[in-house]
Enzyme design. Structure first.
Site, PDB file in Angstrom:
ATOM      1  N   SER A  44      -2.304   1.612   4.387  1.00  0.00           N
ATOM      2  CA  SER A  44      -2.558   2.490   3.246  1.00  0.00           C
ATOM      3  C   SER A  44      -1.285   3.250   2.917  1.00  0.00           C
ATOM      4  O   SER A  44      -0.296   3.170   3.633  1.00  0.00           O
ATOM      5  CB  SER A  44      -3.685   3.469   3.574  1.00  0.00           C
ATOM      6  OG  SER A  44      -3.173   4.554   4.318  1.00  0.00           O
ATOM      7  N   LYS A  45      -1.359   3.990   1.825  1.00  0.00           N
ATOM      8  CA  LYS A  45      -0.186   4.758   1.384  1.00  0.00           C
ATOM      9  C   LYS A  45       0.291   5.734   2.450  1.00  0.00           C
ATOM     10  O   LYS A  45       1.444   6.110   2.484  1.00  0.00           O
ATOM     11  CB  LYS A  45      -0.541   5.548   0.125  1.00  0.00           C
ATOM     12  CG  LYS A  45      -0.468   4.717  -1.124  1.00  0.00           C
ATOM     13  CD  LYS A  45      -0.711   5.612  -2.318  1.00  0.00           C
ATOM     14  CE  LYS A  45      -0.850   4.770  -3.565  1.00  0.00           C
ATOM     15  NZ  LYS A  45      -1.522   5.512  -4.619  1.00  0.00           N
TER      16      LYS A  45
END
Ligand code: GLU
Length: 498
Positions: free
Chosen positions: A256-257
């Site tokens: 994920s980011k």
């Protein structure tokens, strides 16, 4: 049937490495099958779109070398390739679904958002009330017209799914996937006001664009039975599906980011070569066999095969990526390294104060190419090669250890003298002068080299000192040494730069 595949990004974020992997696998499949690779922009979610994302996605694809045969900027016979320009086609398909009795008006919610999963944001969007709780299919014609009047717009349409049916997806990666009765629920195809949602628009487009294989991330597997129902309702044969394994971080959780750099543009700015990134992405879920890791793009095209795509998640191992990048830098032509470094230097905040002339940057890159893992490291870790300043922010610790005593100060002064006396500034001449000086004084060469290194680079560690001062040149080397001696007049530890 000719192979036609598509990459269908939504311009609601930068091109994520997961999206780039999907684009690459589609591109490799198209090239390996002599098929067509299509780019389609899925821009029905106006609220979450920002104009810069679209251009950034195109640029990132171009940078990776993933050229598209049909799509925005290049056109093609199946356009337009932007969903917002295809609304009449969705209207026509919607009419057929209404007439065929496949959909019913739904008033459960008038939320404006798209039902598409927020792949970029890692959070599924819960729009419209859950299908299971919707009883709109029970509404009488009279109730529908009253509610429509109250709404003041065309109501959302929900696709009817047989709750007793088992749904099957044949997937080229995952085999037979079964969705038991009740798992696929009635779903919205157009929102209130008439705008098409992802599942519906994607099916209309894939059908009309004659897509033969839908290759995309695993997060879309649950959409697939719905899409197959739509194909059938519209009278189309569904394409083949291949869902690519999820990308994991080092802890084997979904990437994920929060895991740092995840946009392709981030890696470009961090000094990764596009060829290295492509090679790395190709191995995220696919393997060419024989434990091969470094492959040229032509080899990947020759070997690519959906059958060799794995089901289980693929770890995005940045250590491996960085290693691979170093291998690519080593194997690159020097001009390519210089081009990449010059491109990055332009992004430096103090670029006006840096030496950017090509012959100088070429000399620096030639010296550092072998050991650099990223292009950014060539600049950031070796700023002293690029700085035009004589006075550096000398590392106090290096000064204390290597250049802080009256003796080392004296040696540095005599090294300065010996170098200044040279007629020619070549690596061999500089080295000979320093070694001769050490011999005359009955000292080790290192006792001259160490303070010299600190004075010209600011650090206790650098590439070979003679290579370094050869690249820096006469004026810069002598200027740095003079500036160091001036800044540390007593040659005492205490005189370390503030
Ligand atoms: N716009 C969708 C996405 O970005 C495309 C999904 C698909 O390939 O069908 O996830």
């Amino acid at each position: 049937m000719p192979v036609r595949v598509r990459f269908a990004p939504s311009p609601t974020g930068f091109l994520h490495v997961g999206g780039a992997r999907t684009a690459l696998f589609n591109w490799l499949f198209a090239r390996s099958m002599r098929g067509v690779f299509i780019l389609r922009v899925e821009d029905t979610d106006v609220a979450r779109e920002r104009p810069e994302f679209r251009a950034e996605i195109f640029n990132a694809l171009k940078w990776l070398g993933l050229d598209w045969d049909e799509g925005p900027l290049v056109g093609g016979a199946f356009g337009p390739y932007t969903q917002r320009e295809r609304f009449t086609l969705y209207e026509e398909a919607k009419r057929r679904l209404v007439e065929g009795g496949f959909v019913y008006p739904c008033f459960c919610s008038t939320l404006e958002e798209d039902e598409q999963p927020r792949v970029q944001d890692d959070e599924p969007l819960d729009s419209y009330s859950k299908a299971g709780s919707c009883r709109c299919f029970e509404l009488s014609a009279d109730q529908i017209s009253k509610k429509t009047e109250h709404l003041g717009a065309e109501p959302a349409l929900r696709f009817r799914v047989d709750a007793k049916a088992t749904h099957e997806v044949r997937d080229l990666v995952r085999g037979h996937v079964t969705f038991p009765p009740g798992e696929v629920e009635d779903f919205i195809i157009t929102k209130a006001g008439g705008g098409p949602l992802y599942n519906f628009a994607a099916v209309v487009d894939d059908a009309l664009m004659q897509i033969s294989h839908v290759i995309r991330g695993e997060e879309h597997l649950s959409n697939t039975p719905k899409q197959i129902l739509l194909y059938r309702a519209l009278g189309y044969e569904p394409p083949q599906f291949a869902h690519l394994p999820i990308l994991l971080n080092n802890e084997r959780k979904k990437l994920s980011k929060r895991d740092g750099a995840t946009a392709v543009g981030d890696y470009r700015r961090l000094g990764y070569l596009s060829k290295a990134l492509v090679n790395f992405l190709a191995l995220l879920g696919w393997s060419p066999g024989e434990d091969r890791e470094i492959l040229s793009i032509d080899e990947m095209v020759a070997l690519f095969d959906l059958e060799r795509v794995q089901k289980h998640g693929a770890v995005f191992d940045t250590v491996k990526l960085t290693w691979m990048n170093g291998e690519y830098i080593k194997a690159s032509k020097i001009d390519a390294v210089v081009d990449g470094v010059l491109e990055l230097i332009e992004l430096e905040p103090d670029v006006a104060d840096l030496r950017t002339d090509r012959w100088h940057v070429t000399a620096v890159c030639t010296l550092l190419q072998e050991r650099a893992k990223t292009l950014a490291e060539i600049i950031k870790g070796n700023k002293y090669f690029f700085s035009r300043e004589h006075a550096l922010a000398w590392d106090p610790e290096a000064v204390r250890k290597r250049a802080g005593t009256p003796e080392s100060h004296g040696r540095l002064a005599s090294a300065h003298e010996a170098l200044r006396a040279l007629d020619d500034w070549t690596l061999a001449d500089c080295e000979r002068a320093i070694r001769a000086l050490a011999e005359r004084e009955g000292a080790k060469a290192a006792e001259y080299i160490q303070p010299l290194r600190v004075a010209v680079t600011g650090y206790a560690v650098s590439p070979g000192i003679f290579e370094t001062i050869d690249v820096l040149g006469r004026d810069m080397t002598l200027g740095r040494v003079a500036a160091f001696l001036k800044a540390h007049p007593a040659g005492l530890t205490a005189a370390a730069t503030p």
